[in-house]
Design a protein around this motif. Structure first.
Motif, PDB file in Angstrom:
ATOM      1  N   PHE A   2       0.867  -1.182   0.000  1.00  0.00           N
ATOM      2  CA  PHE A   2       0.000   0.000   0.000  1.00  0.00           C
ATOM      3  C   PHE A   2       0.898   1.224   0.000  1.00  0.00           C
ATOM      4  CE2 PHE A   2      -2.796   3.236   1.739  1.00  0.00           C
ATOM      5  CZ  PHE A   2      -4.000   2.953   1.094  1.00  0.00           C
ATOM      6  N   ALA A   3       0.701   2.094  -0.975  1.00  0.00           N
ATOM      7  CA  ALA A   3       1.540   3.278  -1.119  1.00  0.00           C
ATOM      8  C   ALA A   3       0.735   4.529  -0.801  1.00  0.00           C
ATOM      9  CB  ALA A   3       2.109   3.366  -2.531  1.00  0.00           C
ATOM     10  N   VAL A   4       1.333   5.405  -0.001  1.00  0.00           N
ATOM     11  CA  VAL A   4       0.748   6.712   0.312  1.00  0.00           C
ATOM     12  C   VAL A   4       1.749   7.765  -0.149  1.00  0.00           C
ATOM     13  CG1 VAL A   4      -0.193   8.206   2.100  1.00  0.00           C
ATOM     14  CG2 VAL A   4      -0.398   5.720   2.317  1.00  0.00           C
ATOM     15  N   ALA A   5       1.283   8.725  -0.950  1.00  0.00           N
ATOM     16  CA  ALA A   5       2.215   9.691  -1.529  1.00  0.00           C
ATOM     17  C   ALA A   5       1.619  11.089  -1.498  1.00  0.00           C
ATOM     18  CB  ALA A   5       2.564   9.305  -2.968  1.00  0.00           C
ATOM     19  N   ILE A   6       2.498  12.083  -1.248  1.00  0.00           N
ATOM     20  CA  ILE A   6       2.143  13.497  -1.330  1.00  0.00           C
ATOM     21  C   ILE A   6       3.198  14.182  -2.193  1.00  0.00           C
ATOM     22  CG2 ILE A   6       1.843  15.653  -0.073  1.00  0.00           C
ATOM     23  CD1 ILE A   6       1.000  14.090   2.352  1.00  0.00           C
ATOM     24  N   SER A   7       2.746  14.988  -3.141  1.00  0.00           N
ATOM     25  CA  SER A   7       3.660  15.745  -3.986  1.00  0.00           C
ATOM     26  C   SER A   7       3.280  17.215  -3.930  1.00  0.00           C
ATOM     27  CB  SER A   7       3.600  15.243  -5.436  1.00  0.00           C
ATOM     28  OG  SER A   7       4.478  15.986  -6.259  1.00  0.00           O
ATOM     29  N   ASP A   8       4.292  18.069  -3.788  1.00  0.00           N
ATOM     30  CA  ASP A   8       4.078  19.512  -3.682  1.00  0.00           C
ATOM     31  C   ASP A   8       4.800  20.181  -4.833  1.00  0.00           C
ATOM     32  OD1 ASP A   8       3.704  22.138  -3.025  1.00  0.00           O
ATOM     33  OD2 ASP A   8       4.838  22.083  -1.141  1.00  0.00           O
ATOM     34  N   GLY A   9       4.038  20.728  -5.791  1.00  0.00           N
ATOM     35  CA  GLY A   9       4.639  21.450  -6.897  1.00  0.00           C
ATOM     36  C   GLY A   9       5.138  22.809  -6.453  1.00  0.00           C
ATOM     37  N   MET A  10       6.188  23.293  -7.122  1.00  0.00           N
ATOM     38  CA  MET A  10       6.777  24.574  -6.733  1.00  0.00           C
ATOM     39  C   MET A  10       5.785  25.703  -7.006  1.00  0.00           C
ATOM     40  SD  MET A  10      10.300  26.371  -8.028  1.00  0.00           S
ATOM     41  CE  MET A  10       9.541  27.037  -9.497  1.00  0.00           C
ATOM     42  N   GLY A  11       5.548  26.507  -6.001  1.00  0.00           N
ATOM     43  CA  GLY A  11       4.629  27.616  -6.153  1.00  0.00           C
ATOM     44  C   GLY A  11       3.196  27.196  -5.878  1.00  0.00           C
ATOM     45  N   ASN A  12       2.292  27.928  -6.506  1.00  0.00           N
ATOM     46  CA  ASN A  12       0.867  27.672  -6.313  1.00  0.00           C
ATOM     47  C   ASN A  12       0.163  27.754  -7.658  1.00  0.00           C
ATOM     48  OD1 ASN A  12       1.798  29.823  -3.896  1.00  0.00           O
ATOM     49  ND2 ASN A  12       0.947  27.890  -3.159  1.00  0.00           N
ATOM     50  N   GLY A  13      -1.103  27.368  -7.642  1.00  0.00           N
ATOM     51  CA  GLY A  13      -1.903  27.532  -8.841  1.00  0.00           C
ATOM     52  C   GLY A  13      -1.879  26.326  -9.755  1.00  0.00           C
ATOM     53  N   GLU A  14      -2.340  26.542 -10.994  1.00  0.00           N
ATOM     54  CA  GLU A  14      -2.548  25.437 -11.929  1.00  0.00           C
ATOM     55  C   GLU A  14      -1.240  24.778 -12.336  1.00  0.00           C
ATOM     56  OE1 GLU A  14      -4.801  26.651 -15.260  1.00  0.00           O
ATOM     57  OE2 GLU A  14      -6.593  27.182 -14.103  1.00  0.00           O
ATOM     58  N   ARG A  15      -0.190  25.572 -12.560  1.00  0.00           N
ATOM     59  CA  ARG A  15       1.084  24.965 -12.997  1.00  0.00           C
ATOM     60  C   ARG A  15       1.658  24.069 -11.914  1.00  0.00           C
ATOM     61  NH1 ARG A  15       5.157  25.825 -16.850  1.00  0.00           N
ATOM     62  NH2 ARG A  15       6.371  23.902 -16.785  1.00  0.00           N
ATOM     63  N   ALA A  16       1.635  24.512 -10.669  1.00  0.00           N
ATOM     64  CA  ALA A  16       2.135  23.690  -9.569  1.00  0.00           C
ATOM     65  C   ALA A  16       1.270  22.440  -9.400  1.00  0.00           C
ATOM     66  CB  ALA A  16       2.157  24.501  -8.272  1.00  0.00           C
ATOM     67  N   HIS A  17      -0.044  22.604  -9.553  1.00  0.00           N
ATOM     68  CA  HIS A  17      -0.940  21.448  -9.451  1.00  0.00           C
ATOM     69  C   HIS A  17      -0.645  20.435 -10.557  1.00  0.00           C
ATOM     70  CE1 HIS A  17      -4.602  19.103  -8.930  1.00  0.00           C
ATOM     71  NE2 HIS A  17      -4.824  19.258 -10.234  1.00  0.00           N
ATOM     72  N   TYR A  18      -0.386  20.939 -11.757  1.00  0.00           N
ATOM     73  CA  TYR A  18      -0.085  20.042 -12.872  1.00  0.00           C
ATOM     74  C   TYR A  18       1.206  19.268 -12.621  1.00  0.00           C
ATOM     75  CZ  TYR A  18       1.338  18.520 -17.515  1.00  0.00           C
ATOM     76  OH  TYR A  18       1.757  17.764 -18.572  1.00  0.00           O
ATOM     77  N   GLU A  19       2.241  19.951 -12.121  1.00  0.00           N
ATOM     78  CA  GLU A  19       3.523  19.299 -11.881  1.00  0.00           C
ATOM     79  C   GLU A  19       3.401  18.227 -10.801  1.00  0.00           C
ATOM     80  OE1 GLU A  19       6.386  19.505 -13.434  1.00  0.00           O
ATOM     81  OE2 GLU A  19       5.518  20.895 -14.882  1.00  0.00           O
ATOM     82  N   SER A  20       2.756  18.552  -9.696  1.00  0.00           N
ATOM     83  CA  SER A  20       2.632  17.565  -8.613  1.00  0.00           C
ATOM     84  C   SER A  20       1.743  16.404  -9.028  1.00  0.00           C
ATOM     85  CB  SER A  20       2.067  18.247  -7.362  1.00  0.00           C
ATOM     86  OG  SER A  20       0.764  18.764  -7.607  1.00  0.00           O
ATOM     87  N   ASN A  21       0.662  16.703  -9.738  1.00  0.00           N
ATOM     88  CA  ASN A  21      -0.231  15.645 -10.186  1.00  0.00           C
ATOM     89  C   ASN A  21       0.443  14.742 -11.202  1.00  0.00           C
ATOM     90  OD1 ASN A  21      -3.015  14.553 -10.110  1.00  0.00           O
ATOM     91  ND2 ASN A  21      -2.999  15.103 -12.267  1.00  0.00           N
ATOM     92  N   GLU A  22       1.240  15.322 -12.104  1.00  0.00           N
ATOM     93  CA  GLU A  22       1.962  14.536 -13.100  1.00  0.00           C
ATOM     94  C   GLU A  22       3.010  13.655 -12.424  1.00  0.00           C
ATOM     95  OE1 GLU A  22       2.699  13.451 -17.152  1.00  0.00           O
ATOM     96  OE2 GLU A  22       1.056  14.400 -16.070  1.00  0.00           O
ATOM     97  N   THR A  23       3.649  14.166 -11.389  1.00  0.00           N
ATOM     98  CA  THR A  23       4.623  13.362 -10.645  1.00  0.00           C
ATOM     99  C   THR A  23       3.979  12.116 -10.059  1.00  0.00           C
ATOM    100  OG1 THR A  23       5.914  15.327 -10.086  1.00  0.00           O
ATOM    101  CG2 THR A  23       6.243  13.376  -8.721  1.00  0.00           C
ATOM    102  N   LEU A  24       2.835  12.274  -9.420  1.00  0.00           N
ATOM    103  CA  LEU A  24       2.159  11.126  -8.813  1.00  0.00           C
ATOM    104  C   LEU A  24       1.594  10.181  -9.874  1.00  0.00           C
ATOM    105  CD1 LEU A  24       0.262  12.628  -5.745  1.00  0.00           C
ATOM    106  CD2 LEU A  24       2.481  11.497  -5.836  1.00  0.00           C
ATOM    107  N   ARG A  25       1.123  10.737 -10.981  1.00  0.00           N
ATOM    108  CA  ARG A  25       0.565   9.877 -12.030  1.00  0.00           C
ATOM    109  C   ARG A  25       1.646   8.975 -12.628  1.00  0.00           C
ATOM    110  NH1 ARG A  25      -0.038   9.408 -17.362  1.00  0.00           N
ATOM    111  NH2 ARG A  25       1.415  11.117 -17.742  1.00  0.00           N
ATOM    112  N   LEU A  26       2.810   9.574 -12.937  1.00  0.00           N
ATOM    113  CA  LEU A  26       3.911   8.773 -13.468  1.00  0.00           C
ATOM    114  C   LEU A  26       4.376   7.737 -12.452  1.00  0.00           C
ATOM    115  CD1 LEU A  26       5.995  11.583 -15.211  1.00  0.00           C
ATOM    116  CD2 LEU A  26       4.685   9.783 -16.337  1.00  0.00           C
ATOM    117  N   LEU A  27       4.490   8.163 -11.200  1.00  0.00           N
ATOM    118  CA  LEU A  27       4.955   7.254 -10.155  1.00  0.00           C
ATOM    119  C   LEU A  27       3.989   6.075  -9.996  1.00  0.00           C
ATOM    120  CD1 LEU A  27       7.046   6.725  -7.910  1.00  0.00           C
ATOM    121  CD2 LEU A  27       5.544   7.993  -6.371  1.00  0.00           C
TER     122      LEU A  27
END
Length: 827
Positions: free
Chosen positions: A624-649
């Motif tokens: 069972f994996a639990v993961a949190i990713s924090d994109g640099m900054g705030n807003g849509e670009r940071a959300h995209y980066e953190s979400n893409e990190t978890l999706r690839l992982l």
């Protein structure tokens, strides 16, 4: 002495006996091959079938078998059509001269019309029955006109229509049956329609024996009963009764006096199939019972005795039938154990080929990984020496080439000059500008163009450093690719081993489980075992409709838990939608631990889009994996980066690749994807659900905390954020969790969120320790509320907190002890 001689001679005799058996087996196989070649390849079998079909009648004067048989042979085995025609004509000759003329006219007219229309036909097999139909109809009406000398009458037209219709149907049947008898390489399995077509063909052939008798015993009765009990012994009651009905129906059409035989054959096929567990004796008893019961309605004691003799000869033929022949036939008939074994053997071969191919791919990826591994130290030193030589050559070309002291410096004092230039280069490389006093004094004493040499070395040093940096990047890239290829190789190797494990035969264990459950009174239709590995049990069952009472969860799973000595639960259940249907249930091993999670998150300023992303992933390997990713900054670009990190992982982890390799792969993708300085952190916890051992991989993330009673543990690691560098090392922190532990993971917005706090660790530990609840969702909400309260309700950064509670997996239903008198444990 005699005893010693006997002991010496005994092995020799055994060897001779074995050699004789082998030679006899080879002789039998050679004889079988010769007979098969003679009957099938040379067409003698087709001649015999044609002879019997040529004299077969329906309603005493219709002959619908000859033309369909010839047309089918003509289409399937055109080279054997003349032999089939000769057999048909020979059989017709045994009836009468007009019959042979009728058969010959049918075949000749069919050939003429079929060949003349060859240009306009697109599909010969679809049009063939229609050609047979109209040929038979035309020839029948023509012969009636010649014989009776009158135009079409209602009776003659009806009989011609009946015979033409029968030829149409028989053509469709014989097209499927002839290849089964004429091809040397037969198909491994037959469709049900092909089996029925073959039975109709054999029954039609046996009608050609009507009227034959040996010592007043009917040959057609003997052969028909033999055919019925043979199929009932091979394929069971369903096929046996089908053969009996079809054979009896064709015989009754051929001779009305044989109508009562249909009941006997159908009943014999049913009883023989029901008693097939008794092997050939069971099928024989079924025929005898049917003969006695049906014989009571016959013409007295003499007729019953005759019928019993005919059945006795059919039984004798059954016992004389070789076991190899019955097994060979059973492999082609769906529903038999031999057929299922043949299919399983085929699947096993497919699995072998697949496993070998996957292993080959695994070895290829491993070889590619080895080819990308960095060169050894000696070759690296050689490369650096070579680069240094190029560097000094370029410096010499710009400074010493036109100097009048070139010969003295490089020919007479080469080592001293070479060493001095290396010292200057290393001084500049270390940032010592101007040169140190010692190196400057040596250069001034040795070289008359010291200033020019310094300038040339300083300029070339930039290129030298760029080449060294480029080589280092290539080495890092090569190492990264090697690690990823090795990870893929290991995944494919594990997959090949899984395929090999699936090949294991679990028939014995399936029977043990089936017997144990049925002994307990639970009705089970089918059991299929895919794995019995401890902790990875996988069993599929088909059970009758339970009416939604949960029989699988409440009864069968607890019994399997006792039989397999581990907790088994219902993984998936597909219930029938109607009362007479079946439910398909999948049982799997219950994990020793379960993880209950709670999440609280908020975007900066109370917005809708947060730069933080979180995920809870249950992997197939019991993790069972639990993961949190924090994109640099705030807003849509940071959300995209953190979400893409978890999706690839998530995708890479689900493929089975090891965690460190997966994270490095994600990092390389993120770093190569864009030139923008957009980074993301990753906080990953991998929890093994069998023993609660955990691995923590923290990439630029904040510490996590484990609450165990009144004790608080901090888990942290020092790694840079993902996407910042192309190559980086991943520190893995291992921790043994226990039931009741609370794992608290958070982004930096939560950890560094409290205002007017000097030590965030102490503040967070105190808040976690003072918690009065162990519910994960309540813990997440309380901590989030405490952090926001210190900011007077202001949310100055994206905030995410995930709380996981480790719990023992307590099954809903306790195990049920199965009959203790028997040893039902699965071995």
């Amino acid at each position: 002495m005699e005893k010693a001689e006997h002991n010496v001679m005994e092995p020799t005799r055994n060897v001779d006996i074995e050699r004789t058996k082998v030679e006899f087996s080879k002789g039998v196989k050679h004889l079988q091959g010769k007979l098969e070649w003679l009957f099938i390849q040379k067409g003698i079998l087709l001649f015999g079938i044609g002879f019997l079909l040529g004299r077969a009648l329906i309603l005493s004067h219709l002959t619908p078998f000859a033309l369909p048989f010839f047309a089918s042979v003509y289409m399937v085995r055109r080279d054997r059509a003349p032999i089939a025609l000769i057999g048909l004509l020979a059989g017709s000759l045994t009836l009468s001269i007009p019959n042979i003329a009728y058969t010959f006219s049918n075949t000749i007219l069919f050939l003429i019309v079929f060949r003349m229309t060859q240009k306009w036909r697109k599909d010969d097999f679809k049009t063939l029955p229609f050609f047979v139909f109209f040929t038979s109809l035309f020839v029948k009406l023509g012969f009636d006109f010649i014989q009776q000398g009158q135009l079409l009458s209602i009776y003659n037209g009806a009989m011609a229509g009946v015979e033409a219709t029968l030829t149409f149907i028989l053509t469709l049947i014989f097209i499927q049956s002839i290849p089964l008898l004429s091809m040397n390489r037969r198909k491994k399995s037959l469709k049900t329609e092909e089996v029925v077509s073959l039975i109709i063909l054999l029954s039609s052939v046996m009608t050609g024996t009507i009227g034959w008798a040996v010592y007043e015993l009917s040959v057609e009765h003997i052969l028909s009963r033999y055919l019925v009990i043979l199929f009932s012994f091979i394929a069971g009651a369903t096929m046996g009764s089908t053969v009996g009905v079809v054979t009896g129906l064709i015989f009754s059409l051929a001779n009305v006096a044989s109508f009562h035989q249909m009941s006997l054959l159908a009943f014999a096929g049913l009883l023989g199939g029901l008693l097939k567990e008794g092997k050939k004796f069971g099928a024989a008893i079924g025929l005898l019972i049917a003969t006695l019961l049906m014989g009571m309605y016959g013409g007295g004691e003499a007729e019953l005795t005759k019928t019993l003799y005919e059945s006795g000869i059919a039984i004798l033929l059954l016992f004389l039938t070789p076991q190899s022949l019955t097994n060979k036939l059973a492999k082609h008939i769906p529903g038999t154990a031999e057929y299922a074994q043949e299919q399983q053997q085929y699947m096993r071969k497919v699995r072998d080929v697949t496993a070998n191919r996957v292993e080959q791919f695994s070895s290829v990826f491993k070889a590619l990984s080895n080819s990308f591994i960095q060169m050894d130290g000696r070759k690296d030193e050689e490369y650096e020496e070579k680069e240094l030589d190029y560097f000094l050559s370029n410096v010499t070309e710009k400074s010493c080439q036109t100097c009048f002291k070139k010969e003295q410096c490089w020919s007479r004092n080469f080592d001293e000059t070479y060493g001095l230039m290396k010292d200057i280069m290393y001084e500049f490389d270390q940032g010592n500008i101007p040169l140190s006093h010692k190196v400057a004094r040596n250069l001034e004493a040795h070289c008359v163009r010291g200033k020019k040499v310094q300038d040339a070395i300083y300029q070339e040093l930039t290129h030298y450093q760029a080449n060294i940096k480029l080589k280092k990047q290539v080495q890092e890239s090569r190492k990264l690719v090697a690690d990823q290829l090795l990870g893929v190789s290991e995944v494919m190797g594990d997959f090949a081993k899984e395929i090999q494990r699936e090949r294991e035969n679990h028939h014995k264990q399936e029977e043990q489980i089936l017997d144990a459950l049925q002994e307990f009174g639970v009705e089970i239709d089918n059991v299929e075992i895919f794995s019995l590995e401890q902790g990875n049990v996988d069993i599929d069952m088909t059970i009758p409709y339970c009416g939604g009472h949960g029989e699988g969860e409440k009864l069968i799973a607890p019994m399997l838990s006792d039989i397999l000595e581990e907790t088994i639960i219902v993984h998936k259940e597909d219930c029938a939608s109607f009362p007479n249907g079946y439910c398909h249930v999948t049982f799997r091993s219950a994990k020793a631990y379960v993880v209950e999670t709670g999440v609280a998150h908020a975007a900066k300023g109370g917005g809708l889009v947060s730069g933080d992303s979180f995920s809870m992933i249950e992997l197939g390997a019991g993790k069972f994996a639990v993961a949190i990713s924090d994109g640099m900054g705030n807003g849509e670009r940071a959300h995209y980066e953190s979400n893409e990190t978890l999706r690839l992982l998530q995708k890479i982890l689900q493929s089975g690749i090891e965690e460190k390799v997966a994270i490095k792969a994600v990092n390389s993708i993120l770093s190569l994807r864009t030139n923008d300085e957009i980074f993301s952190t990753l906080d990953l916890a991998m929890i093994d659900l069998q023993d609660a051992s955990s691995k923590f991989l923290k990439i630029g993330s904040t510490p996590s905390f484990v609450k165990r009673g009144d004790k608080i543990f901090k888990i942290e690691a020092s790694n840079l954020p993902m996407g910042m560098f192309y190559e980086f090392d991943v520190d893995v922190v291992s921790e043994q969790l226990k039931a009741g532990d609370l794992l608290i993971m958070m982004s930096d917005g939560v950890f560094e969120g409290p205002k007017h706090v000097e030590n965030y660790d102490v503040w967070m530990k105190r808040k976690v320790k003072n918690l009065e609840t162990e519910d994960p969702q309540e813990v997440a909400d309380i901590i989030m509320e405490e952090v926001i309260r210190t900011r007077s309700g202001q949310i100055e950064d994206d905030m995410t907190i995930v709380v996981s509670k480790i719990k023992h997996n307590t099954p809903k239903w306790a195990s049920i002890p199965v009959n203790q008198k028997q040893n039902t444990r699965i071995s």
